[in-house]
Design an enzyme around this catalytic site. Structure first.
Site, PDB file in Angstrom:
ATOM      1  N   VAL A  88       0.840  -1.202   0.000  1.00 17.47           N
ATOM      2  CA  VAL A  88       0.000   0.000   0.000  1.00 17.47           C
ATOM      3  C   VAL A  88       0.873   1.250   0.000  1.00 17.47           C
ATOM      4  O   VAL A  88       2.084   1.195   0.230  1.00 17.47           O
ATOM      5  CB  VAL A  88      -0.938   0.007   1.225  1.00 17.47           C
ATOM      6  CG1 VAL A  88      -1.912  -1.154   1.137  1.00 17.47           C
ATOM      7  CG2 VAL A  88      -0.140  -0.055   2.527  1.00 17.47           C
ATOM      8  N   GLU A 160      11.169  -3.365  -2.371  1.00 21.56           N
ATOM      9  CA  GLU A 160      11.350  -3.396  -3.824  1.00 21.56           C
ATOM     10  C   GLU A 160      12.454  -2.425  -4.218  1.00 21.56           C
ATOM     11  O   GLU A 160      12.649  -1.394  -3.570  1.00 21.56           O
ATOM     12  CB  GLU A 160      10.038  -3.060  -4.529  1.00 21.56           C
ATOM     13  CG  GLU A 160       9.339  -1.776  -4.074  1.00 21.56           C
ATOM     14  CD  GLU A 160       9.876  -0.525  -4.729  1.00 21.56           C
ATOM     15  OE1 GLU A 160      10.568  -0.648  -5.757  1.00 21.56           O
ATOM     16  OE2 GLU A 160       9.605   0.564  -4.204  1.00 21.56           O
ATOM     17  N   PHE A 161      13.184  -2.780  -5.268  1.00 19.55           N
ATOM     18  CA  PHE A 161      14.222  -1.912  -5.817  1.00 19.55           C
ATOM     19  C   PHE A 161      13.937  -1.690  -7.299  1.00 19.55           C
ATOM     20  O   PHE A 161      14.768  -1.976  -8.158  1.00 19.55           O
ATOM     21  CB  PHE A 161      15.601  -2.537  -5.614  1.00 19.55           C
ATOM     22  CG  PHE A 161      15.995  -2.686  -4.169  1.00 19.55           C
ATOM     23  CD1 PHE A 161      16.493  -1.607  -3.451  1.00 19.55           C
ATOM     24  CD2 PHE A 161      15.853  -3.901  -3.519  1.00 19.55           C
ATOM     25  CE1 PHE A 161      16.855  -1.735  -2.115  1.00 19.55           C
ATOM     26  CE2 PHE A 161      16.209  -4.046  -2.185  1.00 19.55           C
ATOM     27  CZ  PHE A 161      16.719  -2.960  -1.482  1.00 19.55           C
ATOM     28  N   LEU A 220      15.825   2.492   2.267  1.00 17.06           N
ATOM     29  CA  LEU A 220      15.979   3.945   2.382  1.00 17.06           C
ATOM     30  C   LEU A 220      17.384   4.364   1.960  1.00 17.06           C
ATOM     31  O   LEU A 220      17.574   5.373   1.271  1.00 17.06           O
ATOM     32  CB  LEU A 220      15.709   4.398   3.821  1.00 17.06           C
ATOM     33  CG  LEU A 220      14.301   4.164   4.388  1.00 17.06           C
ATOM     34  CD1 LEU A 220      14.214   4.718   5.802  1.00 17.06           C
ATOM     35  CD2 LEU A 220      13.244   4.805   3.507  1.00 17.06           C
ATOM     36  N   ARG A 259      35.789   3.204  -9.231  1.00 21.89           N
ATOM     37  CA  ARG A 259      35.275   3.337  -7.869  1.00 21.89           C
ATOM     38  C   ARG A 259      33.940   4.077  -7.845  1.00 21.89           C
ATOM     39  O   ARG A 259      33.204   4.011  -6.858  1.00 21.89           O
ATOM     40  CB  ARG A 259      36.289   4.091  -6.995  1.00 21.89           C
ATOM     41  CG  ARG A 259      37.628   3.402  -6.845  1.00 21.89           C
ATOM     42  CD  ARG A 259      38.647   4.356  -6.254  1.00 21.89           C
ATOM     43  NE  ARG A 259      38.837   5.535  -7.096  1.00 21.89           N
ATOM     44  CZ  ARG A 259      39.603   6.583  -6.757  1.00 21.89           C
ATOM     45  NH1 ARG A 259      40.239   6.589  -5.594  1.00 21.89           N
ATOM     46  NH2 ARG A 259      39.729   7.602  -7.577  1.00 21.89           N
ATOM     47  N   CYS A 275       9.552   7.865  -4.836  1.00 22.93           N
ATOM     48  CA  CYS A 275      10.446   7.283  -3.829  1.00 22.93           C
ATOM     49  C   CYS A 275      11.519   8.220  -3.294  1.00 22.93           C
ATOM     50  O   CYS A 275      11.674   8.358  -2.079  1.00 22.93           O
ATOM     51  CB  CYS A 275      11.113   6.035  -4.393  1.00 22.93           C
ATOM     52  SG  CYS A 275       9.989   4.656  -4.623  1.00 22.93           S
ATOM     53  N   LYS A 278      10.519  11.210  -0.896  1.00 26.57           N
ATOM     54  CA  LYS A 278       9.807  10.665   0.256  1.00 26.57           C
ATOM     55  C   LYS A 278      10.748   9.881   1.165  1.00 26.57           C
ATOM     56  O   LYS A 278      10.724  10.033   2.394  1.00 26.57           O
ATOM     57  CB  LYS A 278       8.678   9.763  -0.229  1.00 26.57           C
ATOM     58  CG  LYS A 278       7.852   9.123   0.888  1.00 26.57           C
ATOM     59  CD  LYS A 278       6.859   8.118   0.339  1.00 26.57           C
ATOM     60  CE  LYS A 278       7.560   6.864  -0.144  1.00 26.57           C
ATOM     61  NZ  LYS A 278       6.618   5.800  -0.515  1.00 26.57           N
TER      62      LYS A 278
END
Length: 491
Positions: A88, A160-161, A220, A259, A275, A278
């Site tokens: 959700v 999820e990614f 996150l 790198r 995303c 937020k």
């Protein structure tokens, strides 16, 4: 427990594509996606899905009504499921404690309470929504405080990614699948059950298992790191424009360092989507709550630079158009926050349009995938304007780029749609007001070619010559100025 039936609560950008791919790769599992919205479920069951994602239509059509179902009968799906995904929405709070930063978990809590009320057998409950650290603990407290006798739960974190526009590819060829759970025998068993689902197509070596808190924070952290790279290159784009450097050349040189790598070093008008902002604001709030003000301030700067970039780009448009855009017609090409999606959440285009509308501009907007009513809804939202009727009368939405640019003073590129690169700009130039301007906020156009056509071109991260002054003269003045400085300091 052998997973035979999966229920996903939430038929949005995460739940829909994720469960469609699970159904595709796990034909022995029945997958049901449920949502309270009858309209949304009807769209999932129609020929026009509620979201645009390359490859999603084919997956849904292949599995729908075989082992993939979309329904509003939430209670039945919960009762029959062995495993339940909570997918959700977790928006940023708009009022109360943590306003503007903390995640609002009311929908997660509602889903947990519904599971507790309905479930009559043991369940594995998986938080798929992006949540703050230790949210699983809150879900567990709700379930255990309200469960029926004899019913037990295991709570897992499986963030999820996905990147919108490539979500199906991300799901089919995932870099990694992350699963967090309790470090108990039952917790480890539940983790292995979910691993078994993904192992239908993901190698076990690509499935990472951690404790619940590490899994939640990793989501996150991943988004914060990606947004950080975008804000870093965008901050340098301002330096490039002031000095004559080219941000694309800088990014290429930096990205060749093994790198660092080249990804997410494309300068632009700014990042958007559901995303990044937020999740970073959520991270800032967590740091503040943990009494880590320096860490909170560090991550807040990523947001600040993103806002600065959008405002700086908008100011450049106004400044270049003789410092006034009142009653001038400006074409906005692209309204989604990125290409290959119809999602407009936190889209930089909204910010740019707001500033131009506040200055009195008339906007001609075109996006190949965003619905017309969504554009009107976004630009008349109370967070954008308190005069919705005036705004509505100041914008026009078109079905193609040629109609949108006709008779305009300037073109502003806000989304990197591939079709914009292939437009016939000679034709567009002929039907525009002169001088005709192009402001490329995504660095996708050939600025030299456009200049030869006659456009005044301003590209993010590049120093543009003032109108009427040749580049050679500009470079000569720049060299002479620097020589003067060197002589002053006897270098």
């Amino acid at each position: 427990m052998v997973i035979r039936k999966i229920c996903c609560i939430g038929a949005g950008y995460v739940g829909g594509p994720t469960c469609s791919v699970i159904a595709l790769k796990c034909p022995d599992i029945s997958v049901t996606v449920v949502d309270k919205s009858k309209e949304r479920i009807a769209q999932w069951n129609s020929d026009k899905l509620p979201i645009y994602e390359p490859g999603l239509d084919d997956v849904v059509q292949h599995c729908r009504r075989k082992n993939l179902f979309f329904s509003t009968d939430i209670e039945k799906a919960i009762q029959e499921a062995d495993l339940i995904f909570i997918s959700v929405n977790t928006p940023t709070k708009t009022f109360g404690n943590g306003k503007g930063r903390a995640a609002d978990l009311k929908y997660v809590e509602s889903a947990a309470r519904m599971i507790a009320d309905v479930a009559t057998g043991d369940k594995i409950v998986v938080e798929k929504s992006t949540v703050p650290v230790r949210a699983a603990e809150s879900i567990m407290n709700i379930l255990r405080a309200n469960h029926r006798p004899g019913v037990s739960y295991q709570i897992l974190s499986n963030p999820e990614f996905l990147s919108e526009g490539t979500a199906i590819e991300n799901l089919l060829y995932a870099d990694r699948v992350l699963i967090g759970g309790e470090e108990t025998e039952d917790g480890r068993r539940a983790i292995e059950e979910l691993c078994w689902v993904y192992q239908h197509w993901i190698p076990r070596t690509n499935i990472i298992t951690t404790n619940t808190w590490s899994s939640e924070l990793s989501k996150l952290a991943a988004n914060a790191f990606l947004a950080q790279r975008i804000s870093s290159i965008n901050s340098l784009s301002a330096v490039c424009e002031a000095t004559g450097a080219d941000v694309s050349e800088v990014a290429r040189a930096v990205g060749m360092d093994s790198r660092i790598g080249p990804k997410f070093l494309q300068a632009s008008v700014g990042f958007g989507g559901s995303c990044f902002q937020k999740d970073i604001l959520n991270l800032v709030y967590i740091c503040e709550c943990l009494n880590l003000p320096e860490v909170a301030a560090y991550w807040q700067k990523i947001i600040d630079i993103n806002e600065y970039q959008k405002s700086r780009f908008s100011a450049k448009v106004i400044e270049s158009l003789f410092n006034t855009v009142t009653d001038k017609r400006i074409a906005i090409l692209g309204f989604a926050f990125k290409k290959d999606t119809g999602d407009t959440r936190e889209s930089p285009a909204i910010h740019v349009c707001k500033i131009l509308l506040d200055e009195g501009a008339k906007l001609h907007i075109y996006d190949p995938k965003v619905e017309h009513n969504q554009i009107y809804e976004d630009l008349t939202h109370p967070s954008v304007t308190d005069e919705p009727e005036i705004v509505r009368n100041s914008i026009s939405v078109y079905d193609n780029a040629y109609s949108a640019t006709q008779g305009t003073h300037a073109i502003v590129i806000c989304t990197e749609w591939d079709e914009f690169v292939t437009l016939n700009f000679e034709k567009i130039y002929e039907q525009m007001m002169k001088p005709a301007y192009v402001f490329d906020g995504r660095m996708i156009l050939d600025d030299e070619k456009l200049t030869k056509i006659g456009f005044q071109v301003h590209t993010i991260g590049k120093k543009n010559s003032p109108p009427g002054i040749e580049k050679d003269l500009g470079n000569s003045l720049f060299i002479r100025s620097n020589l003067k400085c060197l002589l002053q300091f006897n270098v």
